[in-house]
Write a protein that holds these residues in place. Structure first.
Motif, mmCIF file in Angstrom:
data_model
loop_
_atom_site.group_PDB
_atom_site.id
_atom_site.type_symbol
_atom_site.label_atom_id
_atom_site.label_comp_id
_atom_site.label_asym_id
_atom_site.label_seq_id
_atom_site.Cartn_x
_atom_site.Cartn_y
_atom_site.Cartn_z
ATOM 1 N N ALA A 180 40.281 16.583 -93.151
ATOM 2 C CA ALA A 180 41.694 16.779 -92.841
ATOM 3 C C ALA A 180 41.890 18.009 -91.958
ATOM 4 O O ALA A 180 42.691 17.995 -91.010
ATOM 5 C CB ALA A 180 42.496 16.923 -94.130
ATOM 6 N N CYS A 181 41.152 19.071 -92.261
ATOM 7 C CA CYS A 181 41.246 20.289 -91.451
ATOM 8 C C CYS A 181 40.858 20.005 -90.003
ATOM 9 O O CYS A 181 41.550 20.419 -89.057
ATOM 10 C CB CYS A 181 40.333 21.382 -92.026
ATOM 11 N N VAL A 182 39.752 19.280 -89.818
ATOM 12 C CA VAL A 182 39.276 18.957 -88.470
ATOM 13 C C VAL A 182 40.289 18.091 -87.725
ATOM 14 O O VAL A 182 40.564 18.305 -86.531
ATOM 15 C CB VAL A 182 37.910 18.252 -88.547
ATOM 16 N N GLY A 232 49.372 27.219 -82.837
ATOM 17 C CA GLY A 232 48.020 27.760 -82.772
ATOM 18 C C GLY A 232 47.580 28.449 -84.044
ATOM 19 O O GLY A 232 46.413 28.373 -84.435
ATOM 20 N N GLU A 233 48.528 29.111 -84.708
ATOM 21 C CA GLU A 233 48.192 29.828 -85.936
ATOM 22 C C GLU A 233 47.744 28.865 -87.033
ATOM 23 O O GLU A 233 46.756 29.110 -87.736
ATOM 24 C CB GLU A 233 49.399 30.638 -86.405
ATOM 25 N N GLU A 234 48.486 27.748 -87.172
ATOM 26 C CA GLU A 234 48.118 26.767 -88.193
ATOM 27 C C GLU A 234 46.783 26.115 -87.857
ATOM 28 O O GLU A 234 45.922 25.943 -88.730
ATOM 29 C CB GLU A 234 49.199 25.695 -88.321
ATOM 30 N N ALA A 235 46.597 25.763 -86.570
ATOM 31 C CA ALA A 235 45.347 25.129 -86.164
ATOM 32 C C ALA A 235 44.166 26.061 -86.409
ATOM 33 O O ALA A 235 43.102 25.636 -86.877
ATOM 34 C CB ALA A 235 45.415 24.740 -84.686
ATOM 35 N N GLU A 236 44.346 27.327 -86.122
ATOM 36 C CA GLU A 236 43.269 28.303 -86.332
ATOM 37 C C GLU A 236 42.931 28.424 -87.820
ATOM 38 O O GLU A 236 41.753 28.497 -88.193
ATOM 39 C CB GLU A 236 43.686 29.655 -85.780
ATOM 40 N N LYS A 237 43.975 28.415 -88.680
ATOM 41 C CA LYS A 237 43.751 28.522 -90.121
ATOM 42 C C LYS A 237 42.889 27.377 -90.638
ATOM 43 O O LYS A 237 41.915 27.596 -91.376
ATOM 44 C CB LYS A 237 45.099 28.538 -90.849
ATOM 45 N N TYR A 238 43.237 26.146 -90.220
ATOM 46 C CA TYR A 238 42.485 25.000 -90.719
ATOM 47 C C TYR A 238 41.104 24.894 -90.067
ATOM 48 O O TYR A 238 40.158 24.381 -90.673
ATOM 49 C CB TYR A 238 43.282 23.718 -90.524
ATOM 50 N N CYS A 239 40.981 25.381 -88.835
ATOM 51 C CA CYS A 239 39.678 25.385 -88.183
ATOM 52 C C CYS A 239 38.733 26.332 -88.926
ATOM 53 O O CYS A 239 37.546 26.026 -89.127
ATOM 54 C CB CYS A 239 39.828 25.815 -86.725
ATOM 55 N N MET A 292 44.315 10.138 -98.827
ATOM 56 C CA MET A 292 45.395 10.831 -98.110
ATOM 57 C C MET A 292 45.042 11.006 -96.633
ATOM 58 O O MET A 292 45.885 10.823 -95.757
ATOM 59 C CB MET A 292 45.645 12.202 -98.727
ATOM 60 N N VAL A 293 43.779 11.356 -96.373
ATOM 61 C CA VAL A 293 43.348 11.549 -94.991
ATOM 62 C C VAL A 293 43.417 10.233 -94.219
ATOM 63 O O VAL A 293 43.968 10.164 -93.112
ATOM 64 C CB VAL A 293 41.925 12.128 -94.933
ATOM 65 N N ALA A 332 46.061 17.251 -97.858
ATOM 66 C CA ALA A 332 44.622 17.122 -98.081
ATOM 67 C C ALA A 332 43.892 18.381 -97.633
ATOM 68 O O ALA A 332 42.945 18.831 -98.281
ATOM 69 C CB ALA A 332 44.082 15.900 -97.344
ATOM 70 N N ALA A 333 44.339 18.965 -96.521
ATOM 71 C CA ALA A 333 43.707 20.186 -96.017
ATOM 72 C C ALA A 333 43.921 21.349 -96.977
ATOM 73 O O ALA A 333 43.024 22.173 -97.172
ATOM 74 C CB ALA A 333 44.256 20.531 -94.637
ATOM 75 N N MET A 334 45.101 21.415 -97.585
ATOM 76 C CA MET A 334 45.379 22.478 -98.542
ATOM 77 C C MET A 334 44.465 22.368 -99.760
ATOM 78 O O MET A 334 44.147 23.357 -100.413
ATOM 79 C CB MET A 334 46.850 22.433 -98.972
ATOM 80 N N TYR A 335 44.055 21.124 -100.092
ATOM 81 C CA TYR A 335 43.108 20.917 -101.181
ATOM 82 C C TYR A 335 41.673 21.244 -100.749
ATOM 83 O O TYR A 335 40.746 21.150 -101.549
ATOM 84 C CB TYR A 335 43.158 19.477 -101.682
#
Length: 542
Positions: free
Chosen positions: A258-260, A275-282, A222-223, A250-253
Motif C-alpha cells: 500500500a505504501c508503494v 510530497g510530504e505524505e508520499a515521502e512518509k509512506y516511501c 484493502m489494497v 492499509a499503509a497505516m497498518y
C-alpha cells in the motif's frame, strides 16, 4: 448447559411453584410463536420439552436437595454444584441443542441481556425482529445486545466494535477476542477465494469475496480493493477517493504494498497526495525492505507548498494545474487569484472548470450553462452529457426512466424531450458510464421513450452489472426471474438478487425474502436465508 441458564432464572431460594411459573412463561412464549409460525412446530415442541426438563432438574436440585448439600464444594475445584456432580454435568449437556442459543457458551453469555420473548425469537432464528434497545438505557447492555445480533448475522467487524464498547467484563472481552479471531480467519479465507477467482480469470466472482475480506478488515484485500476502485479492475466501478482511503488505511497498518502504491500515485501526478505524505509512506516501505522504495527515497520528494508546485506546472502548460490553482487560492481566501485561474482554466477548456462554470450559471443563465456543458461534453465529460440530458427537460422534472415505470400517458412535447434526454444517456452509456446504462435498460424494458426491446435492456443491465452496479444486478435478477431478454433461470436470478442485496438494494432483499420464505421455481425454501435478508432490510428492527 445449566438448567438455570435455559430458564433464565436464579434457582437459589426459589420454591417449586416459582420455578414452574417461569417454565410456564417460556412455554407460553413458545406456543405463541408456533401459532404464528406453524412450520416451526417441530423445533417448538423440542424447546418446550427442554424447558420442562430444565424446570424439573432445578426443582430436584434446589428444592428437594437440602441447602447444605447445594453449597457443598470440592476444595480443589472451581466448578459449581451442577458441574461438581458428574451425574448433573451429563444432565446439563443434554440441554444443549443444534439451534441458536443451544450452545452453553452463547447462552450463558447473552441470556441475561434479553427478555424471554426475545430469546425465543433468537432460538427460532428470527434475529431480524429482535430489538436491541436504545441508548436511554445502560449503553453497555445495548452494545452487547447489538454485538450479539451482529455476530449471529455474520457481521463480525460490527460485532467486535460493539463488544469493544460494551464494557470491560471478562466475558465481553473474551467475546470481542473471539470475534476478532473469527473475523481474521474468515477474512483470510475470503481473500484466498478472491485471489483464486483472479488467477482463474473469473472476474465476476471476485468482487463479493474481495468485499467480504475488506469487511473483515483483511489488509491485503484493502489494497486490492483500493487499487480496483482507483483503476476500475474486476468490474468494480471507479471511486478514486474511496480507493485512496483504503490504501491509506492499509499503509497505516504498515502494509508495504500500500505504501508503494501511494508513492506511485503521487509520481503519476495525483493531486490528492502531497510530497510530504508520499515521502512518509516511501520511508515506511523502504524501512520494511522494499528496494525500489529505498531507491525512490534517494531521488527525494517535492515538499514545497502546493501552490508553488502548481504555479510551476501551469507555466509548463498544464491546464489541470490552472484548475487546481483556482481551488487552492479559493481555499486560502484569495478570491481574486481564484477567479483569475478559473477564467484561464475555462478558456483552456479544462473539464472541471467548465463543469464548475456550468453549475454556477444553471439558475441565472440556462443557455450559458448549456454551452459550458456542451464544451465539457466535447472533451468527453460523461457528467456533462448527463447534464445536457437533464437540460432537455423544459416542461417536466420527471426523467424518462421514472416516467417509463409509471403512467406513460404524457404529451407529445414531453415525450420528445424525454427522447432527447434518452439519446444523451445512450451516448453516455456507450461512452462507458455505468449509471446511464441502468437508466437506458429501464427505458428499453418498458418501451418508453424508445421502442420496447428486452434484448437491449438485458444487454445494458448486464454491462452495468459487470461494472459492479448493484441496481443493475437487481435488474438482471428480475430479467432472469421473468425471462425478459433471456431464458428464465431462477438460480441465476437468486444469484444476482443476492449480489444486489449484499450491496444494499432493498428491493433485492425483499425478493430474496419471498423466494427463500416460500420457495420458488426450483429454489428450495430456506428460512435462515429469508430471515437474514429480512434483517438486512431493516424491517422489524429498531
Amino acid at each position: 448447559m445449566r438448567p438455570q441458564t435455559v430458564l433464565k432464572i436464579d434457582p437459589v431460594g426459589k420454591s417449586a411453584d416459582e420455578i414452574y411459573a417461569v417454565r410456564d412463561q417460556w412455554i407460553s412464549a413458545y406456543e405463541k410463536y408456533i401459532e404464528e409460525n406453524p412450520d416451526k412446530e417441530d423445533l417448538g415442541e423440542l424447546l418446550i420439552r427442554r424447558v420442562t426438563r430444565a424446570a424439573d432438574m432445578l426443582v430436584e436440585r434446589y428444592v428437594e436437595v437440602p441447602l447444605d448439600e447445594q453449597n457443598k464444594k470440592d476444595p480443589d475445584s472451581d466448578f459449581d454444584f451442577d458441574n461438581y456432580n458428574p451425574e448433573y454435568k451429563d444432565a446439563n449437556a443434554s440441554l444443549d441443542g443444534d439451534f441458536p442459543l443451544g450452545d452453553a457458551y452463547d447462552a450463558d453469555f447473552i441470556t441475561p441481556y434479553f427478555t424471554i420473548e426475545n430469546l425465543v425469537r433468537i432460538q427460532f432464528g428470527e434475529t431480524h425482529s429482535v430489538p436491541t434497545g436504545h441508548f436511554v438505557e445502560p449503553a453497555y447492555d445495548v452494545l452487547i445486545r447489538k454485538g450479539f445480533i451482529y455476530e449471529l448475522m455474520g457481521d463480525l467487524a460490527q460485532a467486535e466494535a460493539c463488544y469493544r464498547g460494551g464494557g470491560m467484563s471478562e466475558s465481553v472481552r473474551r467475546r470481542e477476542f473471539e470475534c476478532r479471531r473469527k473475523k481474521d480467519v474468515e477474512g483470510e479465507m475470503a481473500y484466498a477465494t478472491a485471489q483464486h477467482h483472479m488467477e482463474s480469470g473469473e472476474w465476476s466472482k471476485v468482487y463479493d469475496h474481495l468485499q467480504k475480506a475488506v469487511d473483515m478488515e483483511n489488509i491485503d484485500a484493502m489494497v486490492d480493493m483500493g487499487l480496483s476502485l482507483i483503476y476500475g479492475t474486476f468490474g468494480i466501478p471507479t471511486s478514486y477517493d474511496e480507493g485512496l482511503e483504503l490504501l491509506r488505511k492499509a499503509a497505516m497498518y504498515g502494509n508495504m504494498r500500500a505504501c508503494v502504491e501511494i508513492v506511485e500515485l503521487y509520481d503519476s501526478g495525483s493531486s490528492a497526495i502531497d510530497g510530504e505524505e508520499a515521502e512518509k509512506y516511501c520511508k515506511k516501505a523502504a524501512e520494511a525492505g522494499d528496494k525500489s522504495a529505498a531507491v525512490r527515497l534517494e531521488d527525494g520528494f517535492d515538499t514545497r507548498p502546493l501552490i508553488e508546485i502548481l504555479e510551476e506546472q501551469a507555466q509548463k502548460g498544464s491546464v489541470d494545474a490552472l484548475w487546481y490553482l483556482s481551488r487552492e487560492y479559493s481555499r486560502i481566501g484569495d478570491d481574486e487569484k481564484s477567479v483569475e485561474y478559473l477564467i484561464r482554466a475555462t478558456d483552456a477548456d479544462q473539464i472541471d472548470a467548465l463543469l464548475y462554470m456550468a453549475d454556477m450559471h444553471l439558475d441565472s443563465d440556462a443557455y450559458q450553462a448549456e454551452e459550458y456543458f456542451r464544451r465539457a461534453a466535447e472533451k468527453g465529460s460523461e457528467k456533462a452529457i448527463i447534464a445536457l440530458g437533464t437540460l432537455a427537460l423544459k416542461d417536466t422534472e420527471i426523467p424518462f426512466w421514472i416516467q417509463a415505470t409509471g403512467s406513460q400517458e404524457t404529451s407529445d412535447v414531453i415525450r420528445e424531450q424525454h427522447k432527447t434526454q434518452f439519446a444523451w444517456y445512450l451516448l453516455a452509456a456507450e461512452g462507458g458510464l455505468t449509471e446511464a446504462m441502468t437508466k437506458v435498460s429501464v427505458a428499453y424494458h418498458y418501451g418508453y421513450p424508445c421502442d420496447k426491446n428486452d434484448d437491449a435492456a438485458f444487454l445494458w443491465a448486464s454491462r452495468a452489472a459487470d461494472n459492479g452496479d448493484a441496481t443493475a444486478m437487481y435488474q438482471i435478477g428480475y430479467f432472469y426471474e421473468n425471462a425478459c431478454g433471456c431464458d428464465k433461470d431462477m438460480n441465476a436470478a437468486a444469484l444476482f438478487y443476492t449480489q444486489a442485496a449484499e450491496a444494499g438494494i432493498f428491493e433485492a432483499m425483499m425478493r430474496l425474502v419471498e423466494i427463500y420464505g416460500c420457495g420458488k421455481d426450483g429454489i428450495e425454501k430456506d428460512a435462515a436465508k429469508a430471515n437474514r435478508y429480512r434483517f438486512m432490510s431493516g424491517i422489524g428492527r429498531d
